[in-house]
Write a protein that holds these residues in place. Structure first.
Motif, PDB file in Angstrom:
ATOM      1  N   PRO A   5      50.366  -7.365  10.862  1.00 27.05           N
ATOM      2  CA  PRO A   5      50.763  -6.251   9.944  1.00 27.05           C
ATOM      3  C   PRO A   5      51.874  -6.535   9.028  1.00 27.05           C
ATOM      4  CG  PRO A   5      50.476  -5.572  12.235  1.00 27.05           C
ATOM      5  CD  PRO A   5      50.421  -7.089  12.028  1.00 27.05           C
ATOM      6  N   GLU A   6      52.933  -7.390   9.360  1.00 26.63           N
ATOM      7  CA  GLU A   6      54.258  -7.367   8.590  1.00 26.63           C
ATOM      8  C   GLU A   6      53.766  -8.413   7.315  1.00 26.63           C
ATOM      9  OE1 GLU A   6      57.969  -7.432   6.932  1.00 26.63           O
ATOM     10  OE2 GLU A   6      56.928  -6.200   8.401  1.00 26.63           O
ATOM     11  N   ALA A   7      52.760  -9.318   7.652  1.00 26.26           N
ATOM     12  CA  ALA A   7      52.472 -10.211   6.516  1.00 26.26           C
ATOM     13  C   ALA A   7      51.394  -9.356   5.472  1.00 26.26           C
ATOM     14  CB  ALA A   7      51.406 -11.360   7.200  1.00 26.26           C
ATOM     15  N   PHE A   8      50.638  -8.502   5.992  1.00 23.40           N
ATOM     16  CA  PHE A   8      49.964  -7.821   5.250  1.00 23.40           C
ATOM     17  C   PHE A   8      50.605  -6.866   4.311  1.00 23.40           C
ATOM     18  CE2 PHE A   8      47.202  -3.673   4.996  1.00 23.40           C
ATOM     19  CZ  PHE A   8      46.509  -4.204   3.991  1.00 23.40           C
ATOM     20  N   ARG A   9      51.748  -6.412   5.054  1.00 26.13           N
ATOM     21  CA  ARG A   9      52.584  -5.429   4.337  1.00 26.13           C
ATOM     22  C   ARG A   9      53.527  -6.002   3.119  1.00 26.13           C
ATOM     23  NH1 ARG A   9      57.948  -2.048   6.486  1.00 26.13           N
ATOM     24  NH2 ARG A   9      58.360  -4.195   7.418  1.00 26.13           N
ATOM     25  N   ARG A  10      53.930  -7.178   3.373  1.00 28.81           N
ATOM     26  CA  ARG A  10      54.603  -7.817   2.289  1.00 28.81           C
ATOM     27  C   ARG A  10      53.741  -8.409   1.236  1.00 28.81           C
ATOM     28  NH1 ARG A  10      59.863  -9.580   3.488  1.00 28.81           N
ATOM     29  NH2 ARG A  10      60.529  -9.072   5.563  1.00 28.81           N
ATOM     30  N   ALA A  11      52.433  -8.740   1.502  1.00 28.69           N
ATOM     31  CA  ALA A  11      51.571  -9.113   0.622  1.00 28.69           C
ATOM     32  C   ALA A  11      51.123  -7.994  -0.468  1.00 28.69           C
ATOM     33  CB  ALA A  11      50.336  -9.937   1.165  1.00 28.69           C
ATOM     34  N   VAL A  12      50.745  -6.835   0.323  1.00 25.03           N
ATOM     35  CA  VAL A  12      50.356  -5.646  -0.649  1.00 25.03           C
ATOM     36  C   VAL A  12      51.512  -5.305  -1.429  1.00 25.03           C
ATOM     37  CG1 VAL A  12      49.686  -3.280  -0.303  1.00 25.03           C
ATOM     38  CG2 VAL A  12      48.602  -4.840   1.064  1.00 25.03           C
ATOM     39  N   LEU A  13      52.806  -5.244  -0.738  1.00 24.94           N
ATOM     40  CA  LEU A  13      53.924  -4.704  -1.702  1.00 24.94           C
ATOM     41  C   LEU A  13      54.063  -5.735  -2.950  1.00 24.94           C
ATOM     42  CD1 LEU A  13      56.493  -3.632   0.999  1.00 24.94           C
ATOM     43  CD2 LEU A  13      55.062  -2.172  -0.584  1.00 24.94           C
ATOM     44  N   ARG A  14      53.886  -7.106  -2.641  1.00 22.31           N
ATOM     45  CA  ARG A  14      53.946  -7.931  -3.841  1.00 22.31           C
ATOM     46  C   ARG A  14      52.730  -7.748  -4.867  1.00 22.31           C
ATOM     47  NH1 ARG A  14      52.528 -14.391  -3.454  1.00 22.31           N
ATOM     48  NH2 ARG A  14      53.076 -14.844  -5.645  1.00 22.31           N
ATOM     49  N   THR A  60      45.136  -0.522   7.679  1.00 26.03           N
ATOM     50  CA  THR A  60      45.403   0.736   6.969  1.00 26.03           C
ATOM     51  C   THR A  60      46.471   0.440   5.920  1.00 26.03           C
ATOM     52  OG1 THR A  60      44.595   1.548   9.082  1.00 26.03           O
ATOM     53  CG2 THR A  60      45.792   3.188   7.563  1.00 26.03           C
ATOM     54  N   ILE A  61      46.701   1.077   5.017  1.00 24.68           N
ATOM     55  CA  ILE A  61      47.523   1.537   3.977  1.00 24.68           C
ATOM     56  C   ILE A  61      48.540   2.672   4.321  1.00 24.68           C
ATOM     57  CG2 ILE A  61      46.623  -0.203   2.691  1.00 24.68           C
ATOM     58  CD1 ILE A  61      45.884   2.112   0.822  1.00 24.68           C
ATOM     59  N   PRO A  62      49.613   2.730   3.774  1.00 27.15           N
ATOM     60  CA  PRO A  62      50.387   4.117   3.883  1.00 27.15           C
ATOM     61  C   PRO A  62      49.804   5.173   2.963  1.00 27.15           C
ATOM     62  CG  PRO A  62      51.721   2.465   2.726  1.00 27.15           C
ATOM     63  CD  PRO A  62      50.557   1.708   3.187  1.00 27.15           C
ATOM     64  N   LYS A  63      50.103   6.303   3.365  1.00 25.69           N
ATOM     65  CA  LYS A  63      49.706   7.484   2.420  1.00 25.69           C
ATOM     66  C   LYS A  63      50.399   7.343   1.050  1.00 25.69           C
ATOM     67  CE  LYS A  63      49.540  10.876   6.374  1.00 25.69           C
ATOM     68  NZ  LYS A  63      50.122  12.327   6.618  1.00 25.69           N
ATOM     69  N   ARG A  64      51.531   6.650   0.754  1.00 26.17           N
ATOM     70  CA  ARG A  64      52.046   6.589  -0.686  1.00 26.17           C
ATOM     71  C   ARG A  64      51.285   5.704  -1.408  1.00 26.17           C
ATOM     72  NH1 ARG A  64      58.314   4.897  -1.861  1.00 26.17           N
ATOM     73  NH2 ARG A  64      58.133   5.344  -4.098  1.00 26.17           N
ATOM     74  N   LEU A  65      50.374   4.820  -0.865  1.00 27.39           N
ATOM     75  CA  LEU A  65      49.377   3.937  -1.601  1.00 27.39           C
ATOM     76  C   LEU A  65      48.210   4.515  -1.720  1.00 27.39           C
ATOM     77  CD1 LEU A  65      50.453   0.519  -0.523  1.00 27.39           C
ATOM     78  CD2 LEU A  65      51.038   1.519  -2.629  1.00 27.39           C
ATOM     79  N   ARG A  66      47.645   5.263  -0.836  1.00 28.18           N
ATOM     80  CA  ARG A  66      46.545   6.135  -0.939  1.00 28.18           C
ATOM     81  C   ARG A  66      45.995   6.998  -2.201  1.00 28.18           C
ATOM     82  NH1 ARG A  66      46.594   8.415   5.231  1.00 28.18           N
ATOM     83  NH2 ARG A  66      47.057   6.111   6.190  1.00 28.18           N
ATOM     84  N   ALA A  67      47.334   7.821  -2.798  1.00 25.42           N
ATOM     85  CA  ALA A  67      47.139   8.375  -4.069  1.00 25.42           C
ATOM     86  C   ALA A  67      46.771   7.466  -5.137  1.00 25.42           C
ATOM     87  CB  ALA A  67      48.285   9.185  -4.196  1.00 25.42           C
ATOM     88  N   TRP A  83      61.435   0.543   6.100  1.00 21.61           N
ATOM     89  CA  TRP A  83      60.997   1.853   6.993  1.00 21.61           C
ATOM     90  C   TRP A  83      60.697   1.046   8.148  1.00 21.61           C
ATOM     91  CZ3 TRP A  83      57.348   5.109   3.266  1.00 21.61           C
ATOM     92  CH2 TRP A  83      58.306   5.683   2.531  1.00 21.61           C
ATOM     93  N   PRO A  84      61.358   1.848   9.403  1.00 30.07           N
ATOM     94  CA  PRO A  84      60.597   1.524  10.756  1.00 30.07           C
ATOM     95  C   PRO A  84      59.062   1.640  11.042  1.00 30.07           C
ATOM     96  CG  PRO A  84      61.887   3.459  10.874  1.00 30.07           C
ATOM     97  CD  PRO A  84      61.977   3.074   9.464  1.00 30.07           C
ATOM     98  N   HIS A  85      58.633   2.569  10.299  1.00 27.53           N
ATOM     99  CA  HIS A  85      57.083   3.071  10.470  1.00 27.53           C
ATOM    100  C   HIS A  85      56.577   2.792   8.853  1.00 27.53           C
ATOM    101  CE1 HIS A  85      57.770   4.076  14.633  1.00 27.53           C
ATOM    102  NE2 HIS A  85      58.645   4.828  14.256  1.00 27.53           N
TER     103      HIS A  85
END
Length: 422
Positions: A187-196, A99-106, A215-217
């Motif tokens: 999830p941390e690896a997925f988050r960093r890869a998507v932000l990159r 799952t990705i955050p709401k900020r990226l869904r737009a 962000w903590p969440h």
């Protein structure tokens, strides 16, 4: 889109474009086909029995994906049968939902191909995690990837469903199981890869991406709790069918003609999306049509061991071994802290850089000491600050001082430096 179409669908853009995006030409094409689906006035086939001369009329279907529940159900039935008989190997599988955050869904709403790029990043992340935790870099992980854009109430909620082999295949066909499912590191690896990825696509700048890391969440989540045995093929196909299901379930949809309202029941029993929701018919229709994929967009991908090219090469090399169950080898047991120790290797797999490689000579680097003494820390930091200041001004460099800092107490002062050996 032509000027005629822009004029025709201008009311839809003015009312729904802010929340559901601009009107797309593919929506009109799919909607016209859906309205003609199963209607005899739009064509049919005559079916006759030569023995008893019995016949009936079979109306044409629209064959639209993610719009017509009937045609999509037929697609899923054929697809899951092909998965069972041809694609899925006789090994354990696991469902992975990212799952990705709401900020990226737009961004995914206005840039439809972004979700496909995130899907490729997710495939590399899961593959890197399995290779790292098993300690084998040559493993091929089988992934059946489905992209979903709908939530429990047919709302816009893009996320990724993966049916992943619970391990990987060696080049000789031996299957190595996935030893540890680290729900914190993945999830941390997925988050960093998507932000990159979003920084590379210039959707975010470096500061915004760094802010999301604090962000903590963060909104990035990976769920890996559903496991499928190698013997339970029926559950594997049902799970794959659920991953590629239609956005709307007709059994949960009711329409009140008197009130002119649509009521849709969620498939969740608890949480913020549980319960029922009543909406205006046009509002609900716009919510459903937003899930129609653009022409040429791939909604189901096959990566790793299940990719088309490796499967074709295996059939040509060993056609008789296609139906033979692979040998399943359990991975070596890891110590409780071993998965954490391999975090650097996981970053190397994802970001394609070695955190222990020298940036100037590209040689191996190692940990030489752990500095914990306060006086030594102060001396090292003071030396680094002095060196940086001298290099900035271009002055001559002096050797580091061996005197202890004066801002500490006498009890914290380090002993004087011993004379160098002869």
């Amino acid at each position: 889109m032509s000027a005629q179409h822009r004029t025709k669908y201008r009311p839809a853009n003015e009312r729904f474009a802010r929340e559901y995006g601009p009107w797309r030409p593919v929506v009109a094409q799919v909607a016209d086909k859906f309205l003609a689906c199963g209607v005899l006035e739009h064509g049919f086939a005559r079916i006759r029995c030569d023995a008893c001369t019995h016949e009936y009329l079979l109306a044409f279907s629209c064959k639209c994906r993610y719009c017509c529940p009937s045609c999509h159900a037929k697609r899923l039935a054929i697809w899951t049968q092909w998965l069972d008989t041809t694609l899925l190997a006789l090994v354990p599988h696991r469902q992975v939902v990212l799952t990705i955050p709401k900020r990226l869904r737009a961004y995914c709403l206005y840039r439809r191909r972004l979700l496909g790029e995130i899907a490729r990043v997710a495939a590399r992340t899961v593959t890197a995690a399995i290779r790292t935790l098993t300690g084998e870099r040559d493993l091929a992980v089988g992934i059946v990837a489905c992209r979903q854009t709908h939530g429990a109430r047919a709302n816009w909620h893009p996320h990724l469903h993966r049916l992943v082999t619970d391990g990987g295949f060696r080049p000789d066909g031996t299957f190595v199981s996935w030893p540890v499912h680290d729900t914190a590191r993945l999830p941390e690896a997925f988050r960093r890869a998507v932000l990159r990825l979003v920084v590379r696509l210039e959707l975010f700048d470096e500061d915004q991406a760094a802010g999301l890391l604090t962000w903590p969440h963060s909104g990035f989540h990976v769920h890996t709790a559903v496991w499928v045995s190698e013997d339970d093929r029926a559950f594997a196909t049902r799970l794959a069918r659920d991953c590629a299901r239609n956005p709307v379930a007709l059994e949960r949809l009711t329409y009140d003609r008197a009130a002119k309202a649509v009521t849709y029941c969620s498939d969740k029993s608890e949480g913020p999306t549980a319960g029922t929701e009543t909406a205006d018919p046009l509002e609900f229709l716009a919510r459903v049509l937003v899930h129609i994929p653009d022409q040429g967009h791939v909604t189901t991908r096959y990566d790793g061991w299940y990719a088309n090219r490796p499967r074709g090469m295996r059939r040509q090399a060993e056609p008789a071994a296609a139906d033979t169950p692979p040998l399943i080898v359990p991975a070596p047991r890891l110590a409780p802290t071993e998965a954490t120790r391999r975090w650097a290797a996981l970053l190397q797999e994802i970001f394609e850089v070695d955190p222990l490689a020298c940036p100037t000579g590209h040689g191996p680097m190692r940990v030489v000491a752990f500095i914990t003494q306060v006086s030594v820390i102060d001396r090292i930091l003071a030396h680094r600050r002095t060196r940086a200041a001298r290099e900035a001004h271009g002055g001559p460099r002096s050797p580091p001082s061996t005197r202890a800092p004066t801002n500490r107490g006498a009890s914290e002062r380090s002993p004087p430096a011993s004379p160098p050996p002869r």
